[in-house]
Design an enzyme around this catalytic site. Structure first.
Site, short mmCIF file in Angstrom:
data_model
loop_
_atom_site.label_atom_id
_atom_site.label_comp_id
_atom_site.label_asym_id
_atom_site.label_seq_id
_atom_site.Cartn_x
_atom_site.Cartn_y
_atom_site.Cartn_z
CB SER A 58 95.72 28.16 -21.56
OG SER A 58 96.47 29.33 -21.80
CE1 TYR A 86 90.85 31.12 -20.64
CE2 TYR A 86 93.13 31.88 -20.65
CZ TYR A 86 92.13 31.08 -21.17
OH TYR A 86 92.41 30.23 -22.22
#
Ligand SMILES: NC(=O)c1ccc[n+]([C@@H]2O[C@H](COP(=O)([O-])OP(=O)(O)OC[C@H]3O[C@@H](n4cnc5c(N)ncnc54)[C@H](OP(=O)(O)O)[C@@H]3O)[C@@H](O)[C@H]2O)c1
Length: 292
Positions: A134, A147
């Site tokens: 990501s 995360y």
């Protein structure tokens, strides 16, 4: 005919990655917890493309299930580590059980599957591995949660393996997909608002870019779909960390929902998105060529 194993294939990006791989004639092993959508997709893609496709329902956070998938990964020519999830709650307010599940899914499972598949690929002299990371991996952009750190791990592991001499000089290639906002169930599952549509990539588009990238003779080590996210990736990579404390630049989960901004919210990206290229802006390429 080669076989691709796709994790997180029941919906979202994983289902579109499976579609893009089927369109190129690969047989498929589709992994997720819920069997029904996997079965449906396997039947649909087998009928449409004349490929072999089967569902392998498994919870990747459960050791015994993970080992079953690892066994299947050993015989796969393409491994797509896509399954992943976030917790949209500040770290100090989550339960340890939830944090542990996220670590198991985003860190342990992809490591285990790469560890299982890679030696077999090297022995066979062919293979492709895609790890879905990501933009949040590139700096403390998802502040107050772990995360981003899990996605940093996936990116770092992929780069570390891909650039190693042993693998770099082999016909096997690893690619990290550095993803911006993409339409899927991801945000709803994390309990956070959907990103603005104008900044959200279509998962079918992302999947095609990623699958095209891993089919290159020399796949890129890092693939960032879409121009706007390549610009953002470059900024995040080179901006001093102090700039990530400027209000609105990073997404701060400790700040409360109204204050969530962040680079994913696109405040610093180019308004134009000319789409479509997997040329890495943040790293060199598998063949060791200089940064672009
Ligand atoms: N969407 C975005 O904006 C975005 C941005 C950056 C990175 N990413 C990354 O992109 C990847 C794909 O996410 P997505 O956007 O497609 O999200 P999604 O729509 O929520 O899909 C997640 C997939 O993972 C599967 N999964 C979840 N927990 C699992 C478990 N314990 N065991 C096995 N499978 C499990 C889900 O199926 P079941 O529930 O049936 O198990 C589903 O197929 C993730 O790694 C995510 O971190 C997404």
């Amino acid at each position: 005919m080669s076989t691709a194993l796709v994790t997180g294939a029941s919906c979202g990006l994983g289902a579109d990655l499976a579609r893009a791989l089927a369109a190129r004639g690969h047989d498929l092993i589709l992994v997720a917890r819920t069997a029904e959508p996997l079965d449906r997709l396997a039947t649909e893609l087998a009928d449409e493309h004349g490929i072999g496709a089967r569902a392998l329902p498994a919870d990747l956070t459960v050791d015994a299930d993970l080992e079953r998938v690892a066994e299947a990964a050993c015989d796969s020519d393409i491994l797509i580590n896509n399954a992943g999830a976030a917790l949209g709650t500040p770290f100090d307010r989550t339960t340890w059980a939830d944090e542990r599940r996220m670590l198991a899914l985003n860190v342990v499972a992809p490591s285990r599957l790469v560890h299982a598949a890679l030696p077999h690929m090297l022995r066979r002299g062919s293979g492709r591995i895609l790890v879905v990371s990501s933009v949040a991996a590139l700096g403390p952009a998802w502040q107050g949660t772990a995360y981003g750190a899990t996605k940093s791990y996936e990116l770092a592991m992929t780069q570390s393996l891909a650039y190693s001499r042993h693998i770099r000089t082999s016909p096997v290639a690893l690619t990290a997909l550095v993803l911006g906002y993409t339409a899927s169930q991801f945000h709803a599952r994390a309990g956070i608002p959907a990103p603005p549509p104008s900044l959200t990539l279509a998962s079918a588009y992302v999947a095609k870019q990623a699958v095209r990238a891993i089919h290159r003779r020399r796949p890129p080590v890092v693939c960032v779909p879409s121009l706007r996210y390549r610009v953002l990736a470059g900024l995040l990579r080179h901006a001093p960390y102090r700039s990530l404390t400027v209000p609105g630049f990073a997404k701060d989960f400790t700040a409360g929902p109204a204050d969530l901004g962040g680079p994913d919210a696109g405040r610093v990206v180019s308004p134009r998105d000319e789409g479509a290229s997997e040329v890495p802006v943040v790293e060199g390429r598998q063949d060791g060529r200089a940064r672009s």
